[in-house]
Write an enzyme that holds these catalytic residues in place. Structure first.
Site, mmCIF file in Angstrom:
data_model
loop_
_atom_site.group_PDB
_atom_site.id
_atom_site.type_symbol
_atom_site.label_atom_id
_atom_site.label_comp_id
_atom_site.label_asym_id
_atom_site.label_seq_id
_atom_site.Cartn_x
_atom_site.Cartn_y
_atom_site.Cartn_z
ATOM 1 N N CYS A 1 -8.383 -27.819 5.852
ATOM 2 C CA CYS A 1 -7.051 -27.151 6.221
ATOM 3 C C CYS A 1 -6.225 -27.912 7.118
ATOM 4 O O CYS A 1 -6.779 -28.975 8.083
ATOM 5 C CB CYS A 1 -7.259 -25.706 6.644
ATOM 6 S SG CYS A 1 -7.532 -25.436 8.392
ATOM 7 N N ASP B 1 0.977 -1.218 0.077
ATOM 8 C CA ASP B 1 0.063 -0.093 -0.033
ATOM 9 C C ASP B 1 0.697 1.210 0.004
ATOM 10 O O ASP B 1 2.203 1.240 -0.025
ATOM 11 C CB ASP B 1 -0.774 -0.203 1.151
ATOM 12 C CG ASP B 1 -0.175 -0.035 2.414
ATOM 13 O OD1 ASP B 1 0.935 0.215 2.650
ATOM 14 O OD2 ASP B 1 -0.978 -0.005 3.425
ATOM 15 N N ASP C 1 -8.116 -6.998 0.349
ATOM 16 C CA ASP C 1 -7.120 -7.483 1.478
ATOM 17 C C ASP C 1 -7.874 -7.067 2.552
ATOM 18 O O ASP C 1 -8.714 -5.971 2.445
ATOM 19 C CB ASP C 1 -6.010 -6.730 1.308
ATOM 20 C CG ASP C 1 -5.905 -5.201 1.590
ATOM 21 O OD1 ASP C 1 -6.680 -4.446 0.834
ATOM 22 O OD2 ASP C 1 -5.695 -4.851 2.840
ATOM 23 N N HIS D 1 -6.264 -21.363 10.088
ATOM 24 C CA HIS D 1 -7.762 -21.858 9.662
ATOM 25 C C HIS D 1 -8.367 -20.577 8.699
ATOM 26 O O HIS D 1 -9.062 -20.828 7.854
ATOM 27 C CB HIS D 1 -8.288 -22.320 10.821
ATOM 28 C CG HIS D 1 -10.043 -22.398 10.291
ATOM 29 N ND1 HIS D 1 -10.542 -23.342 9.574
ATOM 30 C CD2 HIS D 1 -10.917 -21.474 10.471
ATOM 31 C CE1 HIS D 1 -11.516 -23.125 9.299
ATOM 32 N NE2 HIS D 1 -12.005 -22.134 9.857
ATOM 33 N N CYS E 1 -13.921 -27.954 6.303
ATOM 34 C CA CYS E 1 -12.869 -27.430 6.037
ATOM 35 C C CYS E 1 -11.583 -28.761 5.858
ATOM 36 O O CYS E 1 -11.483 -29.338 6.803
ATOM 37 C CB CYS E 1 -12.334 -26.276 6.869
ATOM 38 S SG CYS E 1 -10.647 -25.367 6.665
ATOM 39 N N CYS F 1 -7.955 -27.912 10.748
ATOM 40 C CA CYS F 1 -8.999 -28.760 10.858
ATOM 41 C C CYS F 1 -9.003 -30.120 10.959
ATOM 42 O O CYS F 1 -10.019 -31.221 11.188
ATOM 43 C CB CYS F 1 -10.280 -28.480 10.026
ATOM 44 S SG CYS F 1 -10.771 -26.732 10.293
#
Lengths: 399, 399
Positions: free
Chosen positions: B334, B91, B294, B363, B332, B337
């Site tokens: 991931c 930014d 974002d 997560h 999920c 999880c």
């Protein structure tokens, strides 16, 4: 398989071997990272596996207070709780409660203490400390001992050692009567299929249970260390720890006390030196015949930016690293050293970023575990003397 | 390859595409995790790669203060500095300096501000903010803008928008004159072989450089949003951001302002909505034609124990999770999880353990990234309407 210790090679007093536990094998000599409350601070379990960690230590005192023994038992034991399907050892809580010097009262029966979290009152006896460890369900658990304060007079040390022996007998009696109560114990029946999470604890082989080690005390007196070792061995444990060291004494004295006890421990059983040490020290203790060690040093030092490398100790916050594009340790193959620069690690530490603690801890553990693998290999090759000649003597002063 | 944006599929106003940057491709729509000081707090870079993160956002203000632009330039640019060889966006620093309301003074020339770290005095102009971003060396950099405070009167908002337009022209002029000064720029010569760490930045293709996006302002007035969009487009940037939102206005107003601007942005260039939002919101912004977003929400919320799941939001410290053996989100895949229970994650959070922040963040990022992958797939399949019917409307009140 039931608990078993197998020595595969010797070099002088040192041994390379293998521990067989219900949750898997452990190559010895072994360094056990400390996972106080069922986590090695900042390091996910898959990274511990990648590092080759074969056994973790958890602190009974901390887990007893939070989340509590019954909570962990209800969740299938500490391996399943923390999603770690390899072996775990719990300490007895003795060292922690004795560290609470203002919050405890010791009697023959046990130790009354107050929680460091909320001041609530609790009591550990040999029976209740072993019961807590049966509830937690680690593979290897420890007899409840009194960690004698340092310094202590001879008479005080002897009477403390005597009480530890009586507590060891009570710990063993309680364990023998309750050894089949661990949540994952199964006697002569096929293990049930496990549901739930993919990485849960594998079902242990039927008939397996925990193993209780005894602890040698005796303060800083060689004859008491000998007497404690001999009389603990008479109680017949499958493994023996040397406790009550690293309590403020000078390092040469630690080494002397280990030597005073170890020669009276049986050759064919594992020997665990509790709470030591630096990378140089652990190598020398292995040379003296120690098989297992644990210490908060690599993890705690990492969180304070003190890193162990093949080129010596390094304080990552030092300004000279701000422009250093090189790896933390050019001789280390860990995931930190192969990816990140000293400049980046210095930046993370200076900015007080979480990732600093994680990456520093991963490297320090990698350094300890790699050191242990190299000394094990040297024993197997009969090359320990030459290996040791490249290591600083253990009595170096610490930074 | 030079910067390029390619649209591969459309469904209504939504687009699925691909950004080509010097450090690689990015599939859009994309959610960019925020790595404020060149680290996504608590998550190692290899885990970000495993999660499928294709582009990160870094904050110029924070890196300018620490470790400093010259330090990062001297270390090869921010990708090499943080050992992340995929694209990065910085930014302009505008949003951060405007957040320092007591520590800044705005003039036509730029913004004088004091460091939140040590109170030292600094100045960002359009020229110096772009110069800082050239020094840092991200793939995509942003024009320096004034983020109008909220609430603001019409006249004040209009004059602020006018200044942002003048600053956009100054940013572009400075960038056009200095665009070849990025440390990894190479013109028409073979890229040199790289030494050093194994995971360093790959040598970019010769002739490549950074890309500067313009930013639309205009506060909470639709006609000013339109005017800002049209006049920023006249300046001809390769991509356009919509800024000055999520500054305290109600969510329906955010949505209205996005709609007021987006229809005046060119079809064939990427559109970046800065600083939003919840999982439901990002899906609806994609449906409206946004390509890039974002937000600190997934990472910051994770560190405070607020988790996004397919079953809704979940506050992990809640006592009811203490005995919950199930995964955080049963839908999920991931690494959190599939391995850990809610009970364990609750314990880590309650015990204030570092690992809680790491696992929770992993997560939440997985949830955001998976959401974005699913919406992208729905666009490609022409199935966005049915996908959206399964998502809550974006105007739900937040916990």
């Amino acid at each position: 398989m039931p608990f078993r210790f197998q020595i595969e090679a010797r070099d002088g007093a040192a041994r390379a071997g293998r521990l067989f536990t219900p949750h898997g094998e452990v190559q010895t000599p072994v360094f056990m990272p400390v996972g106080t409350v069922a986590t090695v601070k900042g390091v996910p379990q898959d990274v511990l596996e990648e590092l080759g960690v074969e056994i973790l230590l958890n602190n009974t005192y901390h887990l007893y207070l939070r989340p509590g023994v019954e909570a962990i038992r209800g969740l299938g034991g500490v391996q399943k709780f923390m999603a770690w399907d390899r072996p775990i050892l719990t300490d007895s809580g003795g060292f922690q409660v004795f560290s609470l010097s203002d919050l405890r009262k010791v009697t023959e029966e046990g130790v009354a203490f107050r929680s460091h979290l909320d001041g609530s009152s609790h009591f550990f006896s040999p029976e209740s400390a072993v019961a807590a460890q049966i509830g937690l369900g680690a593979d290897i658990i420890m007899a409840f001992d009194e960690c004698t304060e340092h310094p202590a007079e001879y008479a005080r040390t002897k009477s403390s050692m005597e009480m530890t022996l009586r507590w060891a007998a009570r710990s063993k009696k309680y364990f023998d009567e309750h050894r089949n109560e661990v949540v994952w114990f199964k006697q002569d029946t096929p293990a049930p299929a496990k549901g739930g999470l993919g990485r849960g604890t594998p079902a242990p082989v039927p008939g397996q249970t925990q193993t209780l080690f005894g602890i040698v005390q005796g303060g800083m007196f060689p004859d008491l260390r000998r007497e404690s070792a001999e009389r603990t061995v008479e109680l017949d444990f499958p493994g023996y720890a040397i406790g009550g060291l690293s309590v403020g004494e000078p390092r040469p004295m630690t080494y002397e006390m280990v030597n005073a006890a170890i020669r009276f421990l049986p050759e064919n059983k594992p020997r665990y030196l509790m709470g030591v040490g630096t990378p140089e020290e652990i190598v020398h203790y292995v040379a003296g015949g120690i098989d297992m060690m644990d210490c908060v040093l690599p993890t705690r030092a990492a969180r304070h930016g003190l890193l162990f490398t093949s080129e010596g100790r390094l304080t990552i916050k030092n300004a000279r690293f701000a422009t250093d594009e090189g790896p933390l340790d050019p001789n280390c193959g860990c995931k930190v050293c192969t990816r990140y620069s000293r400049a980046y690690l210095r930046h993370l530490y200076a900015a007080n970023e979480l990732l600093a603690q994680t990456l520093n801890t991963i490297h320090n553990l990698a350094y300890y575990l790699d050191t242990m693998r190299r000394v094990r290999q040297a024993i197997i090759l009969g090359d320990l003397a030459s290996f040791l000649s490249g290591v600083q003597p253990p009595h170096v002063s610490l930074p």
